[in-house]
Write an enzyme that holds these catalytic residues in place. Structure first.
Site, PDB file in Angstrom:
ATOM      1  N   GLU A 127       0.851  -1.182   0.000  1.00 20.88           N
ATOM      2  CA  GLU A 127       0.000   0.000   0.000  1.00 20.88           C
ATOM      3  C   GLU A 127       0.890   1.237   0.000  1.00 20.88           C
ATOM      4  O   GLU A 127       1.837   1.293   0.774  1.00 20.88           O
ATOM      5  CB  GLU A 127      -0.908   0.040   1.234  1.00 20.88           C
ATOM      6  CG  GLU A 127      -1.916   1.204   1.147  1.00 20.88           C
ATOM      7  CD  GLU A 127      -2.898   1.256   2.322  1.00 20.88           C
ATOM      8  OE1 GLU A 127      -2.765   0.482   3.276  1.00 20.88           O
ATOM      9  OE2 GLU A 127      -3.787   2.094   2.250  1.00 20.88           O
ATOM     10  N   GLY A 259       3.369   2.579  10.563  1.00 19.85           N
ATOM     11  CA  GLY A 259       3.143   1.808  11.783  1.00 19.85           C
ATOM     12  C   GLY A 259       2.933   0.327  11.496  1.00 19.85           C
ATOM     13  O   GLY A 259       3.617  -0.531  12.040  1.00 19.85           O
ATOM     14  N   ALA A 260       1.980   0.030  10.614  1.00 16.22           N
ATOM     15  CA  ALA A 260       1.659  -1.360  10.338  1.00 16.22           C
ATOM     16  C   ALA A 260       0.774  -1.428   9.096  1.00 16.22           C
ATOM     17  O   ALA A 260       0.330  -0.394   8.592  1.00 16.22           O
ATOM     18  CB  ALA A 260       0.941  -1.997  11.519  1.00 16.22           C
ATOM     19  N   MET A 261       0.534  -2.661   8.632  1.00 16.81           N
ATOM     20  CA  MET A 261      -0.191  -2.838   7.382  1.00 16.81           C
ATOM     21  C   MET A 261      -1.096  -4.065   7.443  1.00 16.81           C
ATOM     22  O   MET A 261      -0.675  -5.137   7.839  1.00 16.81           O
ATOM     23  CB  MET A 261       0.817  -2.949   6.230  1.00 16.81           C
ATOM     24  CG  MET A 261       0.192  -3.144   4.879  1.00 16.81           C
ATOM     25  SD  MET A 261      -0.825  -1.715   4.422  1.00 16.81           S
ATOM     26  CE  MET A 261      -2.041  -2.510   3.398  1.00 16.81           C
ATOM     27  N   ASN A 263      -2.406  -6.279   5.404  1.00 18.29           N
ATOM     28  CA  ASN A 263      -2.457  -7.302   4.356  1.00 18.29           C
ATOM     29  C   ASN A 263      -3.331  -8.478   4.778  1.00 18.29           C
ATOM     30  O   ASN A 263      -3.239  -8.954   5.899  1.00 18.29           O
ATOM     31  CB  ASN A 263      -1.043  -7.828   4.091  1.00 18.29           C
ATOM     32  CG  ASN A 263      -0.036  -6.721   4.018  1.00 18.29           C
ATOM     33  OD1 ASN A 263      -0.144  -5.838   3.192  1.00 18.29           O
ATOM     34  ND2 ASN A 263       0.930  -6.723   4.930  1.00 18.29           N
ATOM     35  N   HIS A 295      -6.472  -1.872  15.168  1.00 17.17           N
ATOM     36  CA  HIS A 295      -6.684  -1.136  13.915  1.00 17.17           C
ATOM     37  C   HIS A 295      -6.471  -2.052  12.701  1.00 17.17           C
ATOM     38  O   HIS A 295      -7.333  -2.147  11.824  1.00 17.17           O
ATOM     39  CB  HIS A 295      -5.737   0.062  13.874  1.00 17.17           C
ATOM     40  CG  HIS A 295      -5.839   0.890  12.634  1.00 17.17           C
ATOM     41  ND1 HIS A 295      -6.593   2.042  12.574  1.00 17.17           N
ATOM     42  CD2 HIS A 295      -5.283   0.741  11.403  1.00 17.17           C
ATOM     43  CE1 HIS A 295      -6.504   2.541  11.354  1.00 17.17           C
ATOM     44  NE2 HIS A 295      -5.710   1.789  10.617  1.00 17.17           N
ATOM     45  N   GLU A 296      -5.339  -2.714  12.673  1.00 19.24           N
ATOM     46  CA  GLU A 296      -5.045  -3.564  11.506  1.00 19.24           C
ATOM     47  C   GLU A 296      -6.018  -4.734  11.442  1.00 19.24           C
ATOM     48  O   GLU A 296      -6.477  -5.104  10.363  1.00 19.24           O
ATOM     49  CB  GLU A 296      -3.598  -4.070  11.534  1.00 19.24           C
ATOM     50  CG  GLU A 296      -2.522  -2.992  11.666  1.00 19.24           C
ATOM     51  CD  GLU A 296      -2.666  -1.834  10.694  1.00 19.24           C
ATOM     52  OE1 GLU A 296      -3.210  -2.028   9.594  1.00 19.24           O
ATOM     53  OE2 GLU A 296      -2.245  -0.713  11.045  1.00 19.24           O
ATOM     54  N   HIS A 299      -9.333  -3.676  10.036  1.00 19.46           N
ATOM     55  CA  HIS A 299      -9.296  -3.474   8.580  1.00 19.46           C
ATOM     56  C   HIS A 299      -9.782  -4.717   7.821  1.00 19.46           C
ATOM     57  O   HIS A 299     -10.154  -4.622   6.655  1.00 19.46           O
ATOM     58  CB  HIS A 299      -7.872  -3.170   8.108  1.00 19.46           C
ATOM     59  CG  HIS A 299      -7.521  -1.707   8.043  1.00 19.46           C
ATOM     60  ND1 HIS A 299      -8.353  -0.765   7.482  1.00 19.46           N
ATOM     61  CD2 HIS A 299      -6.399  -1.031   8.431  1.00 19.46           C
ATOM     62  CE1 HIS A 299      -7.758   0.423   7.537  1.00 19.46           C
ATOM     63  NE2 HIS A 299      -6.578   0.291   8.110  1.00 19.46           N
ATOM     64  N   GLU A 318      -9.780   4.246   6.248  1.00 21.13           N
ATOM     65  CA  GLU A 318      -8.937   4.713   7.354  1.00 21.13           C
ATOM     66  C   GLU A 318      -9.723   5.479   8.415  1.00 21.13           C
ATOM     67  O   GLU A 318      -9.545   5.266   9.606  1.00 21.13           O
ATOM     68  CB  GLU A 318      -7.747   5.529   6.833  1.00 21.13           C
ATOM     69  CG  GLU A 318      -6.765   4.723   5.981  1.00 21.13           C
ATOM     70  CD  GLU A 318      -6.194   3.489   6.682  1.00 21.13           C
ATOM     71  OE1 GLU A 318      -6.343   3.369   7.906  1.00 21.13           O
ATOM     72  OE2 GLU A 318      -5.607   2.633   5.967  1.00 21.13           O
TER      73      GLU A 318
HETATM   74  N1  ARG Z   1      -3.109   0.986   5.731  1.00 19.51           N
HETATM   75  C1  ARG Z   1      -2.079   1.170   6.719  1.00 19.51           C
HETATM   76  C2  ARG Z   1      -2.799   1.492   8.012  1.00 19.51           C
HETATM   77  O1  ARG Z   1      -3.430   2.466   8.180  1.00 19.51           O
HETATM   78  C3  ARG Z   1      -1.123   2.252   6.391  1.00 19.51           C
HETATM   79  C4  ARG Z   1      -0.229   1.958   5.254  1.00 19.51           C
HETATM   80  C5  ARG Z   1       0.240   3.190   4.630  1.00 19.51           C
HETATM   81  N2  ARG Z   1       1.346   2.995   3.796  1.00 19.51           N
HETATM   82  C6  ARG Z   1       1.838   3.909   2.981  1.00 19.51           C
HETATM   83  N3  ARG Z   1       2.876   3.615   2.309  1.00 19.51           N
HETATM   84  N4  ARG Z   1       1.316   5.058   2.806  1.00 19.51           N
HETATM   85  O2  ARG Z   1      -2.891   0.724   8.873  1.00 19.51           O
HETATM   86 ZN    ZN Z   2      -5.372   1.883   8.649  1.00 16.49          ZN
END
Ligand code: ARG
Ligand code: ZN
Length: 855
Positions: A127, A259-261, A263, A295-296, A299, A318
C-alpha cells in the site's frame, strides 16, 4: 529480451473526477517467487477478461524498477512496449492468459516499498502503489482478484496471504480465497520464531494465530497476542464481524515506513508497534500497540472485505477504522481519557495541517504522490466525521447502517457516496450538506453567545471556515453541538442534548428554567472545530469544578492553562492562581481517577501555543513560549510542595507491573508529579526512581526528569550500557536526549547523536527517533539562527535518495513556517529551497515542499 522499465513516471497530478474503471477484470493470479537478495525472480500467470463495465482502452500494466525477462499472451511470447510507469501490450479482446517473468533486487530496495529486505528477512509493503515494484499489474484498488502464491527459498519460514497450502523443504504455497486488490498482497520469508495461539470465532471456527519475530524477540509477543484476541472478540461483539480465514499471521519488521499494514491474513508491523515487554516498553507503548493491533485487525472488514474504489476514497477505510479502534480503546481503557487524548492529538497534528499550506479535504480531489495523503486529516479528521455522523443519527441507526454497509458492499471497492447512502437509506435523512465534511478543507471556527430572558436561555452560534489553499469560498457545515446546562450550584438541569447546526448563524433556546444556567458547550468535543466562547476566568473555573462532562471539565482547565500561558508570554503576567487553586481542589479529589488527574496536570504544547498567539495577531517567539512553560512549571512545583508528595504516594503501584488501565493511570499521575518534584529537589526523587525502576515506564520517565534537571550523566550512560543491544529501547535513548534538551542545545545534541555508532540513518525508526524529537523540541527546532532547519534539511536531502516516503513525511516539520518572524521565515525558506534544489529530488518530497512553500 532484458530491459528495465524507466523507474517512475514524471510527476503528474491525478484527479478524482477523472476516475475510469480498468478495461479488464482479473480472474485469478498465480505468483511464483524465487527469492534471492539481489536477483529475485517473480513469475506471474494472470487471467484477464474484458471488463464490460469499462470504456475501451489500451492494455496498460503498472510496473516500476522491474527487469522484464519474458512475457507471453496465451502462451505466445510478446514484446510489450515499456513506457514510464509500466508497459503497454496488444492483447485480444477476449479472455486471455498473461505471463511475465521479472527480476527485482530486494536487497537494494531502501525505499521499503514493494519487496525488500530488513535484517536478513524478505518482506513487502504494497500500500498504496508498491505492488507495481513486484510485477507488472493493474495496481489499483478497484481491481480485485484471488491470489495463489508459491515461494521458493531456503528460508525456514515463508508466508503469504490467506491459508497455507502445500509446503516442502524449500517452498511454501498459499491461497487466499478472498478477492483482494494488489495493495493487500504480502510475502514474508526469513528465519523467524513464532508465538502461537488460537481463537474460536462465535460461529465455532478455530483460527490459528501467530506473531512472527526475529530470534530473540519471542519474549515480546504475549501482549500483542492478547490484544489480537481481544480485538477479534470485540469486533464480533460490537460490530458482528467474524474472521474469515484459517490463520491470522502478524510479522514484526525492523525497517518499516509506517506503523503497520493490514495485508489479508498477514499483517506486517513495524516492530515498534507490536513488540512489547514491561522492561522495554512504556505504558504508552502498550496502549499504542493494543490500538494498532486492533486497527489492523479491524481493517479485515473495513478495508479488506470492503475496500476503496480509488485512493481518493482512502478515508473510507482509514477514517472508519481509526474510529473503530478508538471505540475499542475507550471500551478497554476508559472513554473519558481516550477522548481527551484523541482531541489533544487532533489539535497537535491535524489542526496545523488543516490550518496551513498542506490543508486538504478528508477526501482529497487531486494528488501527485498518494503516499503524501496518509495524513492526520484523512485518518483522524476522517474518524471525527464518522463520530459526528453517529451522533447525528444515534447509536441504533448507526448500528443498522453499518450492518447494511457490510451486507450491501461486501466484496466491493466502494466510495464515500456508497458509505453515505447506507445512512440515508437506514434513516431517511438527506446527507447532501453533511457530505461537505468530505470535500471542504479547513477547520471551522464556531462562536457562541448567550441570552437569558424570562426563563428562556438562548445560545446563538455562528460558524465560518477560513479559506484554505484552492478553496476560497466556504459553506456552512452540519455541526452536531452537544450541550448540557448546569444550575448555579453545579447540578445538571439539562442533560447532554445534541443541537444540529446547519446554517452560518443559528439560535437554540431552552425554556422553563428557574434560574440562568451555565452552558457546557461542545461536550466530548462533538465536532472538530475551534470554539470561541467568551467566558470569564470565573466561568471557566466553575466548569472546571462542576461540569458533569469529563471532556469539558478537562477543557475548562485546558483553556485556563492556555490563557494563563498566553498572558505570561504576551504580557509577562504572573500565573493565574484562580485556575491553579481550582486545579488543586480537583487534584486533591481522590474520588477522581488518577489518569484523569494526570490529564488535568497536562499543559498545552509549545506548538499549540505558537498557533494560538499567531491567531491572536502576535508573532510567536519560541523562546518566550518555552520560558513561560518553565516558569509556570517551577511556580506549580513550589506552590504545591505539600500536595505533590501526597499525589506521588497515591500514584505508587505495589503490585507487579501490568500495563492495565488502573496501573497505567497511576503511573501517568506519578510521572506528571515527578516532573514537578524534580524542579525543587535537585532531581533526587527522579534519581531514586531511576535506580529502583523495574519497568521502562518508570525508568524512562525518571531519565527524562534527570535530563531536564541537568543531571543527565551518569544516567544516560547507564541506560545506554543496559540497553545498547535493544533497538527499540535505543530509539527511546536517542529520542529522549533530543526532546528533553534545552532549546539552546537541541541542535547540537541531535547533530552529535547522528555521529553515534548506533545512528543508522537508513532505519526509519532511528531517523525519526532523532529528527522527530528535534522537530518536537519546538524552541530547539525553531532556533533563530536557523540551525535546526539547516540540520533537518541536510539530512532530508541525504535520505531522499534512499527513502522518499519517510523523507516526505518529515518535511511537514516546515508546515508552520509562516507563523514566525521574518528572520526565521527567511531561514526556513532557505532550507526548503535547498531541498528543492537537490538533484533528482523525489516526486514525494517535491510535492510536499512545493505545497509548503506555495502556502
Ligand atoms: N493501511 C495502513 C494502516 O493504516 C497504512 C499503510 C500506509 N502505507 C503507505 N505507504 N502510505 O494501517
Ligand atoms: Zn489503517
Amino acid at each position: 529480451m532484458k530491459d528495465a522499465s524507466p523507474s517512475a513516471p514524471a510527476p503528474q497530478t491525478i484527479y478524482l473526477k477523472d476516475y475510469t474503471p480498468f478495461g479488464w477484470t482479473v480472474e485469478d493470479v498465480h505468483l511464483t517467487f524465487r527469492l534471492a537478495p539481489h536477483a529475485t525472480r517473480v513469475i506471474a500467470r494472470i487471467h484477464f477478461a474484458p471488463n464490460p463495465a469499462a470504456p475501451q482502452q489500451d492494455f496498460f500494466l503498472h510496473g516500476e524498477e522491474l527487469t522484464l525477462i519474458r512475457a507471453a499472451v496465451n502462451g505466445e511470447a510478446v514484446s510489450p512496449e515499456l513506457v514510464p510507469g509500466g508497459l503497454k501490450c496488444t492483447v485480444p479482446f477476449a479472455p486471455f492468459l498473461w505471463e511475465a517473468e521479472v527480476e527485482i533486487d530486494p536487497a537494494n530496495n531502501t525505499a521499503l516499498e514493494g519487496l525488500y529486505m530488513s535484517s536478513g528477512m524478505y518482506c513487502t509493503q504494497c500500500e498504496a502503489e508498491g505492488f507495481r515494484k513486484i510485477t507488472y499489474y493493474p495496481d489499483r484498488p478497484d481491481v480485485m482478484s484471488v491470489f495463489t502464491v508459491r515461494v521458493e527459498s531456503e528460508m525456514p519460514v515463508m508466508l503469504s496471504n490467506g491459508n497455507p497450502g502445500a509446503s516442502g523443504d524449500s517452498f511454501a504455497e498459499w491461497h487466499d480465497p478472498w478477492p483482494k486488490p494488489a495493495y493487500l498482497f504480502a510475502l514474508v520469508a526469513g528465519d523467524l520464531r513464532n508465538h502461537p495461539d488460537s481463537f474460536t470465532t462465535k460461529s465455532g471456527a478455530k483460527v490459528d494465530l501467530n506473531i512472527w519475530v526475529r530470534p530473540g524477540d519471542e519474549g515480546k509477543c504475549a501482549f500483542g497476542m492478547e490484544a489480537l484476541k481481544a480485538s477479534m472478540k470485540w469486533d464480533e461483539d460490537v460490530y458482528g464481524r467474524e474472521y474469515d480465514l484459517d490463520v491470522f499471521n502478524i510479522v514484526a519488521v525492523d525497517d518499516f515506513n509506517m506503523g503497520a499494514m493490514e495485508n489479508k491474513g498477514l499483517n506486517i508491523f513495524n516492530s515498534s508497534c507490536v513488540l512489547a515487554s514491561p522492561e522495554t516498553s512504556t505504558d504508552d507503548n502498550f496502549e499504542r500497540i493494543e490500538a494498532i493491533i486492533a486497527h489492523e485487525y479491524f481493517h479485515n472488514w473495513t478495508g479488506n472485505r470492503i475496500t476503496c474504489r480509488d485512493w481518493f476514497q482512502l478515508c473510507l477505510k482509514e477514517g472508519l477504522t481509526v474510529y473503530r479502534d478508538s471505540q475499542f480503546t475507550a471500551d478497554m481503557r476508559g472513554a473519558a481519557v481516550k477522548r481527551i487524548n484523541d482531541v489533544r492529538d487532533l489539535r497537535a497534528r491535524q489542526f496545523p495541517e488543516d490550518q496551513g499550506p498542506l490543508s486538504h479535504p478528508v477526501r482529497p480531489e487531486s494528488f501527485q504522490e498518494i503516499n503524501n495523503f496518509y495524513t492526520a486529516t484523512v485518518y483522524e479528521k476522517g474518524a471525527e466525521v464518522i463520530g459526528m455522523l453517529k451522533r447525528l443519527v444515534g447509536d441504533e441507526a448507526y448500528a443498522k447502517a453499518l450492518d447494511l454497509y457490510f451486507d450491501r458492499h461486501d466484496g466491493d471497492a466502494a466510495t464515500i457516496e456508497d458509505w453515505l447512502k447506507v445512512f440515508e437509506d437506514t434513516t431517511g435523512r438527506d446527507l447532501t450538506q453533511f457530505k461537505r465534511w468530505y470535500s471542504q478543507s479547513g477547520t471551522p471556527r464556531l462562536s457562541v453567545s448567550e441570552d437569558w430572558k424570562d426563563g428562556t436561555f438562548t445560545l446563538t452560534f455562528e460558524q465560518h471556515t477560513p479559506p484554505t489553499p484552492g478553496q476560497d469560498e466556504k459553506l456552512p457545515q452540519v455541526l452536531p453541538i452537544a450541550v448540557g446546562l448546569l444550575s448555579p450550584n453545579g447540578d445538571e438541569v439539562q442533560a447532554t442534548t445534541v443541537l444540529e447546526m446547519t446554517e452560518a448563524r443559528q439560535a437554540f433556546s431552552f425554556d422553563g428554567l428557574s434560574a440562568r444556567p451555565r452552558a457546557s458547550v461542545l461536550r466530548a468535543f462533538s465536532a472538530p472545530v475551534v470554539l470561541h466562547q467568551a467566558l470569564s476566568r470565573e466561568d471557566r473555573a466553575f466548569l472546571l469544578a462542576h461540569d458533569t462532562d469529563p471532556f469539558n471539565r478537562w477543557e475548562a482547565g485546558n483553556e485556563l492553562a492556555r490563557d494563563c500561558l498566553l498572558a505570561m508570554i504576551a504580557e509577562g503576567a504572573t500565573p493565574d492562581t484562580l485556575w491553579l487553586d481550582g486545579l488543586e481542589t480537583l487534584l486533591r479529589d481522590t474520588a477522581l481517577d488518577p489518569d484523569f488527574r494526570a490529564c488535568m496536570l497536562g499543559l498545552p504544547g509549545q506548538s499549540e501555543l505558537a498557533q494560538q498567539l499567531h491567531e491572536r495577531g502576535h508573532t510567536p517567539d519560541p523562546d518566550a513560549i518555552y520560558d513561560a512553560l518553565q516558569t509556570l512549571q517551577q511556580f506549580r512545583a513550589e506552590r504545591w510542595s505539600d500536595l505533590l508528595p501526597k499525589l506521588a504516594a497515591e500514584a505508587r503501584v505495589d503490585a507487579p507491573y501490568a500495563p492495565n488501565a488502573e496501573q497505567t493511570g497511576k503511573r501517568a499521575l506519578g510521572t506528571a508529579v515527578l516532573h514537578l518534584l524534580s524542579r525543587t529537589d535537585g532531581g533526587a526523587a527522579a534519581q531514586a526512581q531511576f535506580d529502583g525502576a523495574d519497568n521502562m515506564t518508570l525508568q524512562l520517565a525518571s531519565l527524562a526528569c534527570l535530563i531536564r534537571a541537568g543531571k543527565a550523566e551518569p544516567a544516560v550512560q547507564a541506560f545506554y550500557e543496559q540497553w545498547q543491544n535493544d533497538r527499540l529501547v535505543m530509539d527511546k535513548w536517542f529520542g529522549l536526549q533530543v526532546s528533553m534538551a534545552e532549546p539552546g542545545r537541541a541542535v547540537t545534541v541531535a547533530e552529535a547523536l547522528t555521529a553515534h555508532v548506533k545512528f543508522d540513518w537508513k532505519n526509519p525508526n532511528r531517523f525519526r527517533a532523532v529528527f522527530g524529537a528535534l522537530i518536537g523540541n519546538h524552541a530547539g527546532f525553531h532556533r533563530a539562527d536557523g540551525s535546526g532547519y539547516a540540520l533537518l534539511a541536510d539530512w532530508l536531502i541525504r535520505l531522499d535518495d534512499k527513502n522518499p516516503q519517510t523523507t516526505a513525511r518529515m518535511c511537514s516539520a516546515f508546515q508552520t513556517w509562516t507563523r514566525y518572524d521574518d528572520g526565521r521565515r527567511a531561514q526556513a525558506k532557505t532550507a526548503m529551497e535547498r531541498i528543492m534544489a537537490k538533484p533528482n529530488l523525489s516526486r514525494d518530497v517535491n510535492e510536499m515542499v512545493s505545497r509548503i512553500l506555495a502556502g
